[in-house]
Design a protein around this motif. Sequence first.
Motif, PDB file in Angstrom:
ATOM      1  N   GLN A   1       9.764  85.205 -43.348  1.00  0.00           N
ATOM      2  CA  GLN A   1      10.806  84.875 -44.399  1.00  0.00           C
ATOM      3  C   GLN A   1      12.343  85.264 -44.293  1.00  0.00           C
ATOM      4  O   GLN A   1      12.251  86.428 -43.506  1.00  0.00           O
ATOM      5  CB  GLN A   1      10.386  85.384 -45.802  1.00  0.00           C
ATOM      6  CG  GLN A   1       8.705  84.814 -45.935  1.00  0.00           C
ATOM      7  CD  GLN A   1       8.253  85.396 -47.383  1.00  0.00           C
ATOM      8  OE1 GLN A   1       8.961  86.355 -48.149  1.00  0.00           O
ATOM      9  NE2 GLN A   1       7.218  85.136 -47.826  1.00  0.00           N
ATOM     10  N   VAL A   2      13.348  84.715 -44.724  1.00  0.00           N
ATOM     11  CA  VAL A   2      14.462  85.291 -44.400  1.00  0.00           C
ATOM     12  C   VAL A   2      14.889  85.973 -45.598  1.00  0.00           C
ATOM     13  O   VAL A   2      14.978  85.448 -46.817  1.00  0.00           O
ATOM     14  CB  VAL A   2      15.550  83.544 -44.393  1.00  0.00           C
ATOM     15  CG1 VAL A   2      16.813  84.308 -44.214  1.00  0.00           C
ATOM     16  CG2 VAL A   2      14.798  82.772 -43.102  1.00  0.00           C
ATOM     17  N   SER A   3      15.614  87.175 -45.469  1.00  0.00           N
ATOM     18  CA  SER A   3      15.963  87.839 -46.495  1.00  0.00           C
ATOM     19  C   SER A   3      17.454  87.896 -46.515  1.00  0.00           C
ATOM     20  O   SER A   3      18.307  88.207 -45.497  1.00  0.00           O
ATOM     21  CB  SER A   3      15.461  89.440 -46.247  1.00  0.00           C
ATOM     22  OG  SER A   3      16.239  90.239 -47.236  1.00  0.00           O
ATOM     23  N   GLN A   4      18.084  87.257 -47.640  1.00  0.00           N
ATOM     24  CA  GLN A   4      19.389  86.971 -47.810  1.00  0.00           C
ATOM     25  C   GLN A   4      19.825  88.057 -48.964  1.00  0.00           C
ATOM     26  O   GLN A   4      19.575  88.288 -49.801  1.00  0.00           O
ATOM     27  CB  GLN A   4      19.581  85.531 -48.453  1.00  0.00           C
ATOM     28  CG  GLN A   4      21.068  85.332 -48.552  1.00  0.00           C
ATOM     29  CD  GLN A   4      21.613  85.139 -47.185  1.00  0.00           C
ATOM     30  OE1 GLN A   4      20.986  84.845 -46.326  1.00  0.00           O
ATOM     31  NE2 GLN A   4      23.032  85.433 -47.119  1.00  0.00           N
ATOM     32  N   PRO A   5      20.935  88.750 -48.459  1.00  0.00           N
ATOM     33  CA  PRO A   5      21.585  89.935 -49.558  1.00  0.00           C
ATOM     34  C   PRO A   5      22.276  89.115 -50.447  1.00  0.00           C
ATOM     35  O   PRO A   5      22.766  88.060 -50.334  1.00  0.00           O
ATOM     36  CB  PRO A   5      22.368  90.608 -48.503  1.00  0.00           C
ATOM     37  CG  PRO A   5      22.704  89.811 -47.268  1.00  0.00           C
ATOM     38  CD  PRO A   5      21.635  88.913 -47.178  1.00  0.00           C
ATOM     39  N   LEU A   6      22.505  90.004 -51.687  1.00  0.00           N
ATOM     40  CA  LEU A   6      23.458  89.462 -52.665  1.00  0.00           C
ATOM     41  C   LEU A   6      24.801  89.442 -52.557  1.00  0.00           C
ATOM     42  O   LEU A   6      25.303  90.171 -51.484  1.00  0.00           O
ATOM     43  CB  LEU A   6      23.119  90.440 -53.828  1.00  0.00           C
ATOM     44  CG  LEU A   6      21.487  90.575 -54.456  1.00  0.00           C
ATOM     45  CD1 LEU A   6      21.384  91.362 -55.790  1.00  0.00           C
ATOM     46  CD2 LEU A   6      21.113  88.980 -55.042  1.00  0.00           C
ATOM     47  N   PRO A   7      25.581  88.580 -53.182  1.00  0.00           N
ATOM     48  CA  PRO A   7      27.027  88.446 -52.700  1.00  0.00           C
ATOM     49  C   PRO A   7      27.733  89.780 -52.833  1.00  0.00           C
ATOM     50  O   PRO A   7      27.442  90.632 -53.805  1.00  0.00           O
ATOM     51  CB  PRO A   7      27.482  87.353 -53.595  1.00  0.00           C
ATOM     52  CG  PRO A   7      26.187  86.553 -53.985  1.00  0.00           C
ATOM     53  CD  PRO A   7      25.094  87.565 -54.033  1.00  0.00           C
ATOM     54  N   PHE A   8      28.503  89.891 -52.223  1.00  0.00           N
ATOM     55  CA  PHE A   8      29.358  91.091 -52.107  1.00  0.00           C
ATOM     56  C   PHE A   8      28.390  92.502 -52.092  1.00  0.00           C
ATOM     57  O   PHE A   8      28.882  93.481 -52.540  1.00  0.00           O
ATOM     58  CB  PHE A   8      30.185  91.214 -53.414  1.00  0.00           C
ATOM     59  CG  PHE A   8      31.072  90.150 -53.744  1.00  0.00           C
ATOM     60  CD1 PHE A   8      32.124  89.730 -52.691  1.00  0.00           C
ATOM     61  CD2 PHE A   8      30.497  89.227 -54.390  1.00  0.00           C
ATOM     62  CE1 PHE A   8      32.988  88.754 -53.214  1.00  0.00           C
ATOM     63  CE2 PHE A   8      31.257  87.755 -54.736  1.00  0.00           C
ATOM     64  CZ  PHE A   8      32.589  87.798 -53.889  1.00  0.00           C
ATOM     65  N   ALA A   9      27.477  92.413 -51.438  1.00  0.00           N
ATOM     66  CA  ALA A   9      26.488  93.646 -51.256  1.00  0.00           C
ATOM     67  C   ALA A   9      26.674  94.075 -49.911  1.00  0.00           C
ATOM     68  O   ALA A   9      25.965  95.221 -49.569  1.00  0.00           O
ATOM     69  CB  ALA A   9      25.165  93.348 -51.626  1.00  0.00           C
ATOM     70  N   ASN A  10      27.547  93.651 -49.123  1.00  0.00           N
ATOM     71  CA  ASN A  10      27.640  94.345 -47.565  1.00  0.00           C
ATOM     72  C   ASN A  10      26.213  94.357 -46.808  1.00  0.00           C
ATOM     73  O   ASN A  10      26.170  95.227 -46.007  1.00  0.00           O
ATOM     74  CB  ASN A  10      28.401  95.779 -47.758  1.00  0.00           C
ATOM     75  CG  ASN A  10      29.714  95.571 -48.388  1.00  0.00           C
ATOM     76  OD1 ASN A  10      30.597  94.495 -48.131  1.00  0.00           O
ATOM     77  ND2 ASN A  10      30.299  96.509 -49.129  1.00  0.00           N
ATOM     78  N   GLY A  11      25.506  93.473 -47.141  1.00  0.00           N
ATOM     79  CA  GLY A  11      24.160  93.528 -46.406  1.00  0.00           C
ATOM     80  C   GLY A  11      24.273  92.296 -45.324  1.00  0.00           C
ATOM     81  O   GLY A  11      25.224  91.477 -45.059  1.00  0.00           O
ATOM     82  N   GLU A  12      23.236  92.271 -44.706  1.00  0.00           N
ATOM     83  CA  GLU A  12      23.024  91.350 -43.497  1.00  0.00           C
ATOM     84  C   GLU A  12      21.644  90.544 -43.671  1.00  0.00           C
ATOM     85  O   GLU A  12      20.914  91.062 -44.165  1.00  0.00           O
ATOM     86  CB  GLU A  12      22.832  92.173 -42.074  1.00  0.00           C
ATOM     87  CG  GLU A  12      24.090  92.854 -41.642  1.00  0.00           C
ATOM     88  CD  GLU A  12      24.074  93.607 -40.453  1.00  0.00           C
ATOM     89  OE1 GLU A  12      23.077  93.492 -39.797  1.00  0.00           O
ATOM     90  OE2 GLU A  12      25.051  94.266 -40.014  1.00  0.00           O
ATOM     91  N   THR A  13      21.844  89.527 -43.198  1.00  0.00           N
ATOM     92  CA  THR A  13      20.701  88.341 -43.356  1.00  0.00           C
ATOM     93  C   THR A  13      19.758  88.587 -42.180  1.00  0.00           C
ATOM     94  O   THR A  13      19.995  89.043 -41.126  1.00  0.00           O
ATOM     95  CB  THR A  13      21.251  86.993 -43.266  1.00  0.00           C
ATOM     96  OG1 THR A  13      22.398  86.636 -44.284  1.00  0.00           O
ATOM     97  CG2 THR A  13      20.006  85.978 -43.605  1.00  0.00           C
ATOM     98  N   ALA A  14      18.611  89.020 -42.615  1.00  0.00           N
ATOM     99  CA  ALA A  14      17.455  89.474 -41.889  1.00  0.00           C
ATOM    100  C   ALA A  14      16.183  88.575 -41.932  1.00  0.00           C
ATOM    101  O   ALA A  14      15.973  88.028 -43.076  1.00  0.00           O
ATOM    102  CB  ALA A  14      17.167  90.815 -41.973  1.00  0.00           C
ATOM    103  N   ILE A  15      15.359  88.403 -40.786  1.00  0.00           N
ATOM    104  CA  ILE A  15      14.269  87.812 -40.955  1.00  0.00           C
ATOM    105  C   ILE A  15      13.072  88.709 -40.994  1.00  0.00           C
ATOM    106  O   ILE A  15      12.790  89.568 -40.157  1.00  0.00           O
ATOM    107  CB  ILE A  15      13.875  86.876 -39.688  1.00  0.00           C
ATOM    108  CG1 ILE A  15      15.057  85.776 -39.559  1.00  0.00           C
ATOM    109  CG2 ILE A  15      12.714  86.342 -39.618  1.00  0.00           C
ATOM    110  CD1 ILE A  15      14.964  84.944 -38.344  1.00  0.00           C
ATOM    111  N   VAL A  16      12.222  88.677 -42.049  1.00  0.00           N
ATOM    112  CA  VAL A  16      11.143  89.561 -42.401  1.00  0.00           C
ATOM    113  C   VAL A  16       9.969  89.024 -41.845  1.00  0.00           C
ATOM    114  O   VAL A  16       9.709  87.911 -42.403  1.00  0.00           O
ATOM    115  CB  VAL A  16      11.044  89.956 -43.879  1.00  0.00           C
ATOM    116  CG1 VAL A  16       9.992  90.779 -44.011  1.00  0.00           C
ATOM    117  CG2 VAL A  16      12.449  90.409 -44.361  1.00  0.00           C
TER     118      VAL A  16
END
Length: 380
Positions: A305-320
């Motif tokens: 599954q693909v983990s997509q961060p919330l907008p403006f959360a300074n996160g990175e997209t990752a594959i779980v």
Amino acid sequence: MRNFGNRFSEKLCRLVYAAAVTAICALSFTAPAEAASRIKDIADFEGIRENQLIGYGLVVGLNGTGDSLNNSPFTQQSLQAMLERLGVNTRNVDLNTNTVAAVMVTANLPPFSTQGTRIDVNVSALGDADSLQGGTLLVTPLVGADGEVYAIAQGSVAIGGFSAQADAASVVRGVPTAGRIANGGLVERELEFKLASLTTLRLALRNPDLTTARRIALSINELIGMPTAEPLDPATVRLDLPQQYDGNIVDLLTDIEQLIVEPDLAARIVIDENSGIIVMGQDVKVSMVAVAQGNLTVTIAETPQVSQPLPFANGETAIVPRSEVNVNEDGTKLAIVPETVTLKQLVDGLNALGIGPRDMISILQAIKASGALQADIEVL
């Protein structure tokens, strides 16, 4: 009363006839069939055999499917040597023809072949020719193991396949680089073997066995009426020519060939693991043994599954990763294969387990390792 008596007699005769026919049919179906064979089919007479011949030649007349001379230097050398023998000088000349192919020619020289006898020859490409279709084999000497020339081959090559190609596709059916020339060989030299002058002859069994060799000797002695045949080893039976057949050994060999002998072989199981073929001999026996067969299946399913961060959360997209592992063991309970007397009972006992040929291969090998299988296992 007479009519009633006649009818009763007719019915009684019919019942007796039907019972007799039924008994004969029952005996014919229940009586064991013996695998008896002629000596002609299980043994060969020493000296009466074929000889292999081989030769190297050129096939010409190909429609652009021959050898490329740059990649096949032996074809160019052979072509130049042939042209020089015909009076054409091709030295220091770059030949660029694709209508010629170098081939190997093989044939079998039958026993007692006389000069002028025709034999079939096989032709196989030696270089990088694409096809031999439409080609003609030039005169090719065929030599034996002693290096002597025994036949000469020439003729049009007939192939059993074809090939066709275009710029983006090609079709090949069969083997277009190998062919055959029917009656393309001419015997030039005879093999010296004087059969009529022999006083002792040996028979070679195709499947060596002591019991079969002894049966052959006993059958021959019974035919002649005196002890003239003797088994030397599992593969050889020696025959001394009796006086009544002196000078007429052909009649003796003709009578011996037609004798019926029941061959005996050791119990054996032949297994081809690539195709899953199992062949069992008639004398294969197994002691009482219990067998359990099961299949262990491990299933691993990956559903990342693909983990997509919330907008403006300074996160990175990752594959779980999401992994699911299941272990399933399918099998039956212990099944007893009874002590068998015939091959049919053994096959019925193994089929009762409800397994396929490949699992049966493993079971047979395991039964052999346990010492319960009285047969040799040969794996191809």
